[in-house]
Design a protein around this motif. Sequence first.
Motif, PDB file in Angstrom:
ATOM      1  N   TYR A  31      53.449  37.304  44.262  1.00  0.00           N
ATOM      2  CA  TYR A  31      52.510  36.610  43.367  1.00  0.00           C
ATOM      3  C   TYR A  31      53.277  35.963  42.204  1.00  0.00           C
ATOM      4  O   TYR A  31      53.023  34.815  41.828  1.00  0.00           O
ATOM      5  N   ARG A  81      29.219  42.451  37.357  1.00  0.00           N
ATOM      6  CA  ARG A  81      30.318  41.686  36.729  1.00  0.00           C
ATOM      7  C   ARG A  81      31.384  41.326  37.767  1.00  0.00           C
ATOM      8  O   ARG A  81      31.750  42.141  38.578  1.00  0.00           O
ATOM      9  N   ARG A  82      31.847  40.091  37.729  1.00  0.00           N
ATOM     10  CA  ARG A  82      32.935  39.666  38.612  1.00  0.00           C
ATOM     11  C   ARG A  82      33.956  38.907  37.784  1.00  0.00           C
ATOM     12  O   ARG A  82      33.629  38.353  36.731  1.00  0.00           O
ATOM     13  N   SER A  83      35.202  38.849  38.271  1.00  0.00           N
ATOM     14  CA  SER A  83      36.210  38.031  37.609  1.00  0.00           C
ATOM     15  C   SER A  83      35.894  36.568  37.868  1.00  0.00           C
ATOM     16  O   SER A  83      35.697  36.165  39.017  1.00  0.00           O
ATOM     17  N   CYS A 131      38.013  36.633  33.026  1.00  0.00           N
ATOM     18  CA  CYS A 131      39.009  37.131  33.981  1.00  0.00           C
ATOM     19  C   CYS A 131      40.217  37.624  33.208  1.00  0.00           C
ATOM     20  O   CYS A 131      40.733  36.919  32.335  1.00  0.00           O
ATOM     21  N   TRP A 132      40.633  38.832  33.509  1.00  0.00           N
ATOM     22  CA  TRP A 132      41.863  39.380  32.914  1.00  0.00           C
ATOM     23  C   TRP A 132      43.025  38.541  33.411  1.00  0.00           C
ATOM     24  O   TRP A 132      43.146  38.289  34.616  1.00  0.00           O
ATOM     25  N   LEU A 133      43.883  38.122  32.501  1.00  0.00           N
ATOM     26  CA  LEU A 133      45.069  37.343  32.885  1.00  0.00           C
ATOM     27  C   LEU A 133      46.321  38.053  32.401  1.00  0.00           C
ATOM     28  O   LEU A 133      46.466  38.335  31.215  1.00  0.00           O
ATOM     29  N   ASN A 134      47.204  38.311  33.333  1.00  0.00           N
ATOM     30  CA  ASN A 134      48.391  39.099  32.999  1.00  0.00           C
ATOM     31  C   ASN A 134      49.651  38.268  32.777  1.00  0.00           C
ATOM     32  O   ASN A 134      50.719  38.839  32.608  1.00  0.00           O
ATOM     33  N   HIS A 135      49.539  36.941  32.768  1.00  0.00           N
ATOM     34  CA  HIS A 135      50.762  36.139  32.604  1.00  0.00           C
ATOM     35  C   HIS A 135      51.452  36.452  31.273  1.00  0.00           C
ATOM     36  O   HIS A 135      52.617  36.830  31.249  1.00  0.00           O
ATOM     37  N   PHE A 187      43.078  28.816  33.691  1.00  0.00           N
ATOM     38  CA  PHE A 187      41.856  28.389  34.402  1.00  0.00           C
ATOM     39  C   PHE A 187      41.013  27.397  33.593  1.00  0.00           C
ATOM     40  O   PHE A 187      39.792  27.362  33.754  1.00  0.00           O
ATOM     41  N   ARG A 241      37.005  32.614  37.548  1.00  0.00           N
ATOM     42  CA  ARG A 241      38.225  31.798  37.430  1.00  0.00           C
ATOM     43  C   ARG A 241      37.911  30.303  37.376  1.00  0.00           C
ATOM     44  O   ARG A 241      38.803  29.477  37.552  1.00  0.00           O
ATOM     45  N   ARG A 278      33.788  47.884  48.404  1.00  0.00           N
ATOM     46  CA  ARG A 278      34.295  49.021  47.622  1.00  0.00           C
ATOM     47  C   ARG A 278      35.075  49.963  48.528  1.00  0.00           C
ATOM     48  O   ARG A 278      34.654  50.233  49.660  1.00  0.00           O
TER      49      ARG A 278
HETATM   50  C1  LIG Z   1      45.032  44.905  34.796  1.00  0.00           C
HETATM   51  C2  LIG Z   1      44.482  43.695  35.506  1.00  0.00           C
HETATM   52  C3  LIG Z   1      45.273  42.561  35.642  1.00  0.00           C
HETATM   53  C4  LIG Z   1      44.764  41.411  36.251  1.00  0.00           C
HETATM   54  N1  LIG Z   1      45.524  40.278  36.282  1.00  0.00           N
HETATM   55  C5  LIG Z   1      45.010  39.150  36.815  1.00  0.00           C
HETATM   56  C6  LIG Z   1      45.751  37.947  36.759  1.00  0.00           C
HETATM   57  O1  LIG Z   1      46.847  37.863  36.213  1.00  0.00           O
HETATM   58  N2  LIG Z   1      45.205  36.851  37.339  1.00  0.00           N
HETATM   59  C7  LIG Z   1      43.962  36.875  37.923  1.00  0.00           C
HETATM   60  O2  LIG Z   1      43.519  35.845  38.419  1.00  0.00           O
HETATM   61  N3  LIG Z   1      43.225  38.014  37.965  1.00  0.00           N
HETATM   62  C8  LIG Z   1      43.711  39.146  37.423  1.00  0.00           C
HETATM   63  N4  LIG Z   1      42.958  40.289  37.410  1.00  0.00           N
HETATM   64  C9  LIG Z   1      41.600  40.292  38.011  1.00  0.00           C
HETATM   65  C10 LIG Z   1      41.576  41.064  39.332  1.00  0.00           C
HETATM   66  O3  LIG Z   1      42.198  40.286  40.341  1.00  0.00           O
HETATM   67  C11 LIG Z   1      40.113  41.383  39.689  1.00  0.00           C
HETATM   68  O4  LIG Z   1      39.583  42.240  38.706  1.00  0.00           O
HETATM   69  C12 LIG Z   1      39.994  42.050  41.053  1.00  0.00           C
HETATM   70  O5  LIG Z   1      40.377  41.173  42.089  1.00  0.00           O
HETATM   71  C13 LIG Z   1      38.568  42.540  41.329  1.00  0.00           C
HETATM   72  O6  LIG Z   1      37.636  41.501  41.215  1.00  0.00           O
HETATM   73  P1  LIG Z   1      36.384  41.606  40.222  1.00  0.00           P
HETATM   74  O7  LIG Z   1      36.930  41.701  38.828  1.00  0.00           O
HETATM   75  O8  LIG Z   1      35.579  40.377  40.475  1.00  0.00           O
HETATM   76  O9  LIG Z   1      35.620  42.853  40.590  1.00  0.00           O
HETATM   77  C14 LIG Z   1      43.439  41.428  36.793  1.00  0.00           C
HETATM   78  C15 LIG Z   1      42.661  42.580  36.645  1.00  0.00           C
HETATM   79  C16 LIG Z   1      43.154  43.672  35.991  1.00  0.00           C
HETATM   80  C17 LIG Z   1      42.264  44.888  35.794  1.00  0.00           C
END
Ligand SMILES: Cc1cc2nc3c(=O)[nH]c(=O)nc-3n(C[C@H](O)[C@H](O)[C@H](O)COP(=O)(O)O)c2cc1C
Length: 192
Positions: A80, A11-13, A137-141, A97, A15, A184
């Motif tokens: 950021y 799994r990857r984030s 992708c988790w977004l924290n905005h 996104f 965007r 990692r």
């Molecule tokens: C609590 C949390 C908040 C995050 N907030 C953002 C965000 O606001 N924008 C974004 O582009 N990615 C966000 N991410 C994604 C992380 O950047 C990403 O999980 C990390 O770089 C590792 O990459 P991967 O998920 O592909 O393994 C967030 C992830 C987590 C767990």
Amino acid sequence: MNAVLKNIITRRSIRSFQDKQVLAEDLDLILLAGSYAPSGRGLQSWKFTAVQNPQVLGKINETIRLALREVTPGPETHPYVVRLIEKAKREDSEFLFHAPTYLIVSNEVKNVNSMADSALALGNMMLAAHSLGLGSCWLNHLPNLPPTQRVRSLLTELNIPETHKVFGTLALGYPKDTPRAAERKDVIHIIR
Ligand SMILES: Cc1cc2nc3c(=O)[nH]c(=O)nc-3n(C[C@H](O)[C@H](O)[C@H](O)COP(=O)(O)O)c2cc1C
């Protein structure tokens, strides 16, 4: 390696998303996976709000943009966030996104386990999405915005209870790209 572990590791984030809506049956499975996450005392006090309507997605994006414009950066503001505030000055700025689906996990402010419970539900949903060929992708905005009237009115419009806080959100859709995992870090310590 079994399929569950492979799913976790690959799994990857994501965007960048294809211009195609998430299938209803896939969305249902993702939300179901979220609802089966563990929760402190089994309270399940969370609410999962899935938005697919383009007008509502536009409203969420615009609320994030306008709310960011109201934030005054100080010396302690993370670079950021400073970049986000700068980005919000442009009227066409996109914060989701262009994902076809946006998932919001809110939870009871008074429940001391709300943050942990919500994070576990979001983790389940991200893994379920990946297993179905979707990206997230988790977004924290939205979770990090100050709780102004503007933000609260949006949450009310989305039927998010007054007693809830948004703990995390996900952009969700079919991925356009397949990013590589970061190296990692050496964080594992086994005491036998
Ligand atoms: C609590 C949390 C908040 C995050 N907030 C953002 C965000 O606001 N924008 C974004 O582009 N990615 C966000 N991410 C994604 C992380 O950047 C990403 O999980 C990390 O770089 C590792 O990459 P991967 O998920 O592909 O393994 C967030 C992830 C987590 C767990």
